[in-house]
Design a protein around this motif. Structure first.
Motif, PDB file in Angstrom:
ATOM      1  N   MET A   1       0.848  -1.160   0.000  1.00 49.74           N
ATOM      2  CA  MET A   1       0.000   0.000   0.000  1.00 49.74           C
ATOM      3  C   MET A   1       0.904   1.237   0.000  1.00 49.74           C
ATOM      4  SD  MET A   1      -3.109   0.654   2.686  1.00 49.74           S
ATOM      5  CE  MET A   1      -3.438  -1.083   2.664  1.00 49.74           C
ATOM      6  N   PRO A   2       0.607   2.240  -0.814  1.00 50.79           N
ATOM      7  CA  PRO A   2       1.461   3.428  -0.846  1.00 50.79           C
ATOM      8  C   PRO A   2       1.329   4.253   0.436  1.00 50.79           C
ATOM      9  CG  PRO A   2      -0.439   3.723  -2.276  1.00 50.79           C
ATOM     10  CD  PRO A   2      -0.478   2.301  -1.784  1.00 50.79           C
ATOM     11  N   ALA A   3       2.419   4.881   0.839  1.00 51.98           N
ATOM     12  CA  ALA A   3       2.414   5.711   2.050  1.00 51.98           C
ATOM     13  C   ALA A   3       1.405   6.852   1.931  1.00 51.98           C
ATOM     14  CB  ALA A   3       3.814   6.268   2.315  1.00 51.98           C
ATOM     15  N   ARG A   4       1.059   7.230   0.713  1.00 49.62           N
ATOM     16  CA  ARG A   4       0.084   8.307   0.517  1.00 49.62           C
ATOM     17  C   ARG A   4      -1.313   7.928   1.000  1.00 49.62           C
ATOM     18  NH1 ARG A   4       0.855  12.359  -4.046  1.00 49.62           N
ATOM     19  NH2 ARG A   4       3.103  12.618  -4.049  1.00 49.62           N
ATOM     20  N   ILE A   5      -1.519   6.672   1.344  1.00 50.97           N
ATOM     21  CA  ILE A   5      -2.822   6.275   1.872  1.00 50.97           C
ATOM     22  C   ILE A   5      -3.127   7.056   3.146  1.00 50.97           C
ATOM     23  CG2 ILE A   5      -2.017   4.313   3.283  1.00 50.97           C
ATOM     24  CD1 ILE A   5      -5.252   4.499   1.197  1.00 50.97           C
ATOM     25  N   PHE A   6      -2.071   7.464   3.865  1.00 47.83           N
ATOM     26  CA  PHE A   6      -2.281   8.224   5.091  1.00 47.83           C
ATOM     27  C   PHE A   6      -2.760   9.642   4.793  1.00 47.83           C
ATOM     28  CE2 PHE A   6       0.490   4.773   6.367  1.00 47.83           C
ATOM     29  CZ  PHE A   6      -0.241   4.267   7.417  1.00 47.83           C
ATOM     30  N   ASP A   7      -2.396  10.193   3.617  1.00 48.56           N
ATOM     31  CA  ASP A   7      -2.965  11.483   3.202  1.00 48.56           C
ATOM     32  C   ASP A   7      -4.476  11.331   3.063  1.00 48.56           C
ATOM     33  OD1 ASP A   7      -0.259  11.943   2.872  1.00 48.56           O
ATOM     34  OD2 ASP A   7      -0.416  12.698   0.830  1.00 48.56           O
ATOM     35  N   ASP A   8      -4.872  10.287   2.318  1.00 51.91           N
ATOM     36  CA  ASP A   8      -6.299  10.037   2.112  1.00 51.91           C
ATOM     37  C   ASP A   8      -7.019   9.806   3.437  1.00 51.91           C
ATOM     38  OD1 ASP A   8      -6.025  10.225  -0.664  1.00 51.91           O
ATOM     39  OD2 ASP A   8      -5.572   8.098  -0.859  1.00 51.91           O
ATOM     40  N   LEU A   9      -6.385   9.053   4.319  1.00 53.17           N
ATOM     41  CA  LEU A   9      -6.984   8.727   5.607  1.00 53.17           C
ATOM     42  C   LEU A   9      -7.255   9.978   6.437  1.00 53.17           C
ATOM     43  CD1 LEU A   9      -7.809   6.323   7.438  1.00 53.17           C
ATOM     44  CD2 LEU A   9      -5.511   6.420   8.384  1.00 53.17           C
ATOM     45  N   LEU A  10      -6.332  10.934   6.412  1.00 53.30           N
ATOM     46  CA  LEU A  10      -6.520  12.147   7.201  1.00 53.30           C
ATOM     47  C   LEU A  10      -7.458  13.151   6.530  1.00 53.30           C
ATOM     48  CD1 LEU A  10      -2.968  12.685   8.705  1.00 53.30           C
ATOM     49  CD2 LEU A  10      -4.989  11.722   9.784  1.00 53.30           C
ATOM     50  N   VAL A  11      -7.739  12.959   5.253  1.00 51.29           N
ATOM     51  CA  VAL A  11      -8.714  13.805   4.568  1.00 51.29           C
ATOM     52  C   VAL A  11     -10.118  13.270   4.815  1.00 51.29           C
ATOM     53  CG1 VAL A  11      -9.575  14.490   2.290  1.00 51.29           C
ATOM     54  CG2 VAL A  11      -7.148  14.671   2.795  1.00 51.29           C
ATOM     55  N   CYS A  12     -10.304  11.948   4.584  1.00 52.66           N
ATOM     56  CA  CYS A  12     -11.646  11.373   4.664  1.00 52.66           C
ATOM     57  C   CYS A  12     -11.523   9.846   4.697  1.00 52.66           C
ATOM     58  CB  CYS A  12     -12.445  11.827   3.440  1.00 52.66           C
ATOM     59  SG  CYS A  12     -14.026  11.006   3.195  1.00 52.66           S
ATOM     60  N   ARG A  13     -12.209   9.209   5.626  1.00 52.00           N
ATOM     61  CA  ARG A  13     -12.159   7.742   5.711  1.00 52.00           C
ATOM     62  C   ARG A  13     -12.679   7.075   4.440  1.00 52.00           C
ATOM     63  NH1 ARG A  13     -14.204   5.492  11.472  1.00 52.00           N
ATOM     64  NH2 ARG A  13     -12.359   6.028  12.692  1.00 52.00           N
ATOM     65  N   ARG A  15     -12.631   8.291   1.405  1.00 57.29           N
ATOM     66  CA  ARG A  15     -11.605   8.478   0.370  1.00 57.29           C
ATOM     67  C   ARG A  15     -10.499   7.429   0.525  1.00 57.29           C
ATOM     68  NH1 ARG A  15      -8.788  14.126  -1.394  1.00 57.29           N
ATOM     69  NH2 ARG A  15      -6.789  13.317  -2.069  1.00 57.29           N
ATOM     70  N   SER A  16     -10.081   7.157   1.755  1.00 53.91           N
ATOM     71  CA  SER A  16      -9.040   6.148   1.966  1.00 53.91           C
ATOM     72  C   SER A  16      -9.557   4.759   1.593  1.00 53.91           C
ATOM     73  CB  SER A  16      -8.518   6.173   3.397  1.00 53.91           C
ATOM     74  OG  SER A  16      -9.522   5.835   4.317  1.00 53.91           O
ATOM     75  N   ARG A  17     -10.837   4.505   1.840  1.00 57.26           N
ATOM     76  CA  ARG A  17     -11.422   3.215   1.453  1.00 57.26           C
ATOM     77  C   ARG A  17     -11.394   3.045  -0.065  1.00 57.26           C
ATOM     78  NH1 ARG A  17     -11.761  -1.683   3.244  1.00 57.26           N
ATOM     79  NH2 ARG A  17     -13.610  -2.745   2.580  1.00 57.26           N
ATOM     80  N   PHE A  18     -11.794   4.100  -0.796  1.00 55.29           N
ATOM     81  CA  PHE A  18     -11.736   4.052  -2.258  1.00 55.29           C
ATOM     82  C   PHE A  18     -10.296   3.836  -2.732  1.00 55.29           C
ATOM     83  CE2 PHE A  18     -15.694   6.904  -2.330  1.00 55.29           C
ATOM     84  CZ  PHE A  18     -16.540   5.856  -2.661  1.00 55.29           C
ATOM     85  N   ALA A  19      -9.346   4.500  -2.098  1.00 51.85           N
ATOM     86  CA  ALA A  19      -7.935   4.369  -2.488  1.00 51.85           C
ATOM     87  C   ALA A  19      -7.428   2.949  -2.252  1.00 51.85           C
ATOM     88  CB  ALA A  19      -7.081   5.380  -1.728  1.00 51.85           C
ATOM     89  N   ILE A  20      -7.816   2.353  -1.132  1.00 48.36           N
ATOM     90  CA  ILE A  20      -7.397   0.983  -0.830  1.00 48.36           C
ATOM     91  C   ILE A  20      -7.977   0.017  -1.862  1.00 48.36           C
ATOM     92  CG2 ILE A  20      -7.687  -0.913   0.819  1.00 48.36           C
ATOM     93  CD1 ILE A  20      -7.406   1.271   3.036  1.00 48.36           C
TER      94      ILE A  20
END
Length: 164
Positions: A1-13, A15-20
């Motif tokens: 998983m890319p480290a940028r997932i934490f950017d998505d996580l701190l923006v919106c849960r 959004r992070s789900r879609f990214a995953i």
């Protein structure tokens, strides 16, 4: 998983789900972007990884813009504040700690217009535990999103009920 997932996580849960889900479906194009060399070149640029516990062990991979001794430097292009990058900064610092005793991440915004000059992030276990809990929640089940300033520029706005 890319480290940028934490950017998505701190923006919106959500959004992070879609990214995953996107990462699981295909190779993440954001990692391709991070593999390219930037205009500013100094220090060492290399791929780093670590296994991060979020209810299960997850492999996190990132390529920071530069590493000089025990400081990881990350340049960011953003028109918003840069607080959403703090999670990735903490993870980069922990990745760096595999080779050094202590590390910090310097986040440098490269676009003007904001009041923020940058952050020097020195990780602490409390924030790492917070990231672990947040990512575990996203990995284990249904999550909800919220309309926020990032919705207009979100990659997933066409499939998200909050992004329209």
């Amino acid at each position: 998983m890319p480290a940028r997932i934490f950017d998505d996580l701190l923006v919106c849960r959500l959004r992070s789900r879609f990214a995953i889900e996107r990462v699981k479906a295909l190779e993440d194009p954001r990692m391709e972007y991070e593999r390219r060399e930037g205009d500013v070149r100094f220090g060492e640029r290399r791929r780093m990884e670590l296994y991060f516990y979020a209810g299960e062990w997850v492999r996190i991979v990132g390529i920071p813009d530069a590493i000089i001794n025990n400081v990881v430097i990350e340049f960011t292009i953003t028109r918003q504040n840069i607080r959403h990058i703090l999670g990735r900064a903490v993870i980069y610092a922990y990745m760096c700690m595999r080779e050094n005793t202590g590390c910090a991440t310097l986040i440098v915004p490269t676009t003007g217009g904001g009041d923020e000059v940058g952050y020097l992030v020195i990780p602490n276990s409390g924030f790492l535990e917070y990231l672990s809990n947040e990512l575990a929640e996203v990995l284990k089940g249904e999550v909800e999103g919220l309309r926020n300033p990032f919705c207009k520029s979100c990659l997933y706005r066409n499939v998200c009920p909050y992004g329209l």
